[in-house]
Design a protein around this motif. Structure first.
Motif, PDB file in Angstrom:
ATOM      1  N   ASP A  34      65.957   7.293  37.910  1.00  0.00           N
ATOM      2  CA  ASP A  34      65.467   7.767  39.210  1.00  0.00           C
ATOM      3  C   ASP A  34      64.406   8.850  39.062  1.00  0.00           C
ATOM      4  O   ASP A  34      63.535   9.001  39.923  1.00  0.00           O
ATOM      5  N   MET A  35      64.448   9.601  37.961  1.00  0.00           N
ATOM      6  CA  MET A  35      63.455  10.662  37.720  1.00  0.00           C
ATOM      7  C   MET A  35      62.224  10.140  36.983  1.00  0.00           C
ATOM      8  O   MET A  35      61.292  10.886  36.743  1.00  0.00           O
ATOM      9  N   GLY A  36      62.232   8.851  36.601  1.00  0.00           N
ATOM     10  CA  GLY A  36      61.068   8.266  35.933  1.00  0.00           C
ATOM     11  C   GLY A  36      61.218   8.078  34.438  1.00  0.00           C
ATOM     12  O   GLY A  36      60.286   7.628  33.779  1.00  0.00           O
ATOM     13  N   PHE A  37      62.385   8.411  33.890  1.00  0.00           N
ATOM     14  CA  PHE A  37      62.627   8.270  32.457  1.00  0.00           C
ATOM     15  C   PHE A  37      63.239   6.898  32.171  1.00  0.00           C
ATOM     16  O   PHE A  37      64.462   6.761  32.092  1.00  0.00           O
ATOM     17  N   TYR A  38      62.401   5.891  32.061  1.00  0.00           N
ATOM     18  CA  TYR A  38      62.873   4.534  31.757  1.00  0.00           C
ATOM     19  C   TYR A  38      61.892   3.852  30.817  1.00  0.00           C
ATOM     20  O   TYR A  38      60.768   4.321  30.616  1.00  0.00           O
ATOM     21  N   GLU A  39      62.347   2.751  30.214  1.00  0.00           N
ATOM     22  CA  GLU A  39      61.560   2.032  29.215  1.00  0.00           C
ATOM     23  C   GLU A  39      60.149   1.731  29.715  1.00  0.00           C
ATOM     24  O   GLU A  39      59.961   1.233  30.818  1.00  0.00           O
ATOM     25  N   GLY A  40      59.161   2.094  28.900  1.00  0.00           N
ATOM     26  CA  GLY A  40      57.765   1.840  29.224  1.00  0.00           C
ATOM     27  C   GLY A  40      57.047   3.000  29.898  1.00  0.00           C
ATOM     28  O   GLY A  40      55.820   3.038  29.935  1.00  0.00           O
ATOM     29  N   SER A  41      57.804   3.964  30.420  1.00  0.00           N
ATOM     30  CA  SER A  41      57.173   5.131  31.050  1.00  0.00           C
ATOM     31  C   SER A  41      56.492   5.983  29.986  1.00  0.00           C
ATOM     32  O   SER A  41      56.913   6.015  28.836  1.00  0.00           O
ATOM     33  N   VAL A  42      55.456   6.690  30.402  1.00  0.00           N
ATOM     34  CA  VAL A  42      54.758   7.621  29.515  1.00  0.00           C
ATOM     35  C   VAL A  42      55.236   9.025  29.872  1.00  0.00           C
ATOM     36  O   VAL A  42      55.281   9.405  31.043  1.00  0.00           O
ATOM     37  N   VAL A  43      55.593   9.792  28.846  1.00  0.00           N
ATOM     38  CA  VAL A  43      56.116  11.137  29.046  1.00  0.00           C
ATOM     39  C   VAL A  43      55.443  12.088  28.061  1.00  0.00           C
ATOM     40  O   VAL A  43      55.091  11.696  26.955  1.00  0.00           O
ATOM     41  N   MET A  44      55.240  13.342  28.509  1.00  0.00           N
ATOM     42  CA  MET A  44      54.644  14.356  27.638  1.00  0.00           C
ATOM     43  C   MET A  44      55.472  15.645  27.737  1.00  0.00           C
ATOM     44  O   MET A  44      55.576  16.222  28.823  1.00  0.00           O
ATOM     45  N   PRO A  45      56.071  16.077  26.624  1.00  0.00           N
ATOM     46  CA  PRO A  45      56.750  17.371  26.612  1.00  0.00           C
ATOM     47  C   PRO A  45      55.717  18.491  26.775  1.00  0.00           C
ATOM     48  O   PRO A  45      54.681  18.464  26.116  1.00  0.00           O
ATOM     49  N   LEU A  46      55.998  19.452  27.647  1.00  0.00           N
ATOM     50  CA  LEU A  46      55.031  20.521  27.888  1.00  0.00           C
ATOM     51  C   LEU A  46      55.477  21.861  27.324  1.00  0.00           C
ATOM     52  O   LEU A  46      54.777  22.454  26.524  1.00  0.00           O
ATOM     53  N   TYR A  47      56.604  22.355  27.738  1.00  0.00           N
ATOM     54  CA  TYR A  47      57.058  23.648  27.232  1.00  0.00           C
ATOM     55  C   TYR A  47      58.566  23.781  27.409  1.00  0.00           C
ATOM     56  O   TYR A  47      59.171  23.076  28.195  1.00  0.00           O
ATOM     57  N   GLU A  48      59.123  24.703  26.635  1.00  0.00           N
ATOM     58  CA  GLU A  48      60.552  24.973  26.702  1.00  0.00           C
ATOM     59  C   GLU A  48      60.778  26.139  27.652  1.00  0.00           C
ATOM     60  O   GLU A  48      60.051  27.134  27.618  1.00  0.00           O
ATOM     61  N   CYS A  49      61.771  26.018  28.493  1.00  0.00           N
ATOM     62  CA  CYS A  49      62.102  27.086  29.429  1.00  0.00           C
ATOM     63  C   CYS A  49      62.763  28.240  28.703  1.00  0.00           C
ATOM     64  O   CYS A  49      63.343  28.065  27.632  1.00  0.00           O
ATOM     65  N   TRP A  50      62.688  29.401  29.302  1.00  0.00           N
ATOM     66  CA  TRP A  50      63.287  30.591  28.734  1.00  0.00           C
ATOM     67  C   TRP A  50      64.774  30.335  28.515  1.00  0.00           C
ATOM     68  O   TRP A  50      65.447  29.788  29.359  1.00  0.00           O
ATOM     69  N   GLY A  51      65.285  30.678  27.355  1.00  0.00           N
ATOM     70  CA  GLY A  51      66.687  30.463  27.036  1.00  0.00           C
ATOM     71  C   GLY A  51      66.895  29.248  26.151  1.00  0.00           C
ATOM     72  O   GLY A  51      67.903  29.122  25.491  1.00  0.00           O
TER      73      GLY A  51
END
Length: 85
Positions: A34-51
């Motif tokens: 539902d959030m868009g994390f499925y096979e074939g989607s393109v994703v880019m890690p950006l940054y880690e949150c504090w903690g």
């Protein structure tokens, strides 16, 4: 998964990846889909949150914070420069 793949948790920041598979229980898999994390989607890690427990990803023109334990259930493959979305 083949050694060619890594989990989204292991993915390098600011590189683009294709999602290859999501390996988790069905209820959690549907939430990630539902959030868009499925096979074939393109994703880019950006940054880690504090903690350090959460990381922000760009997926489907949206920024989404995902817990590291969820990111380790998503398998990705790095996009080559000549790949299209």
């Amino acid at each position: 998964m083949e050694n060619l793949y890594k989990t989204l948790k292991q993915a390098d920041k600011e590189k683009r990846y294709y999602i290859i598979d999501v390996v988790t229980e069905e209820k959690q898999k549907l939430r990630l889909y539902d959030m868009g994390f499925y096979e074939g989607s393109v994703v880019m890690p950006l940054y880690e949150c504090w903690g350090g427990g959460t990381r922000v990803y760009a997926v489907k023109d949206t920024l989404i914070a995902l817990r590291q334990k969820d990111a380790q259930t998503i398998f990705v493959k790095e996009m080559r420069k000549d790949d299209r979305e």
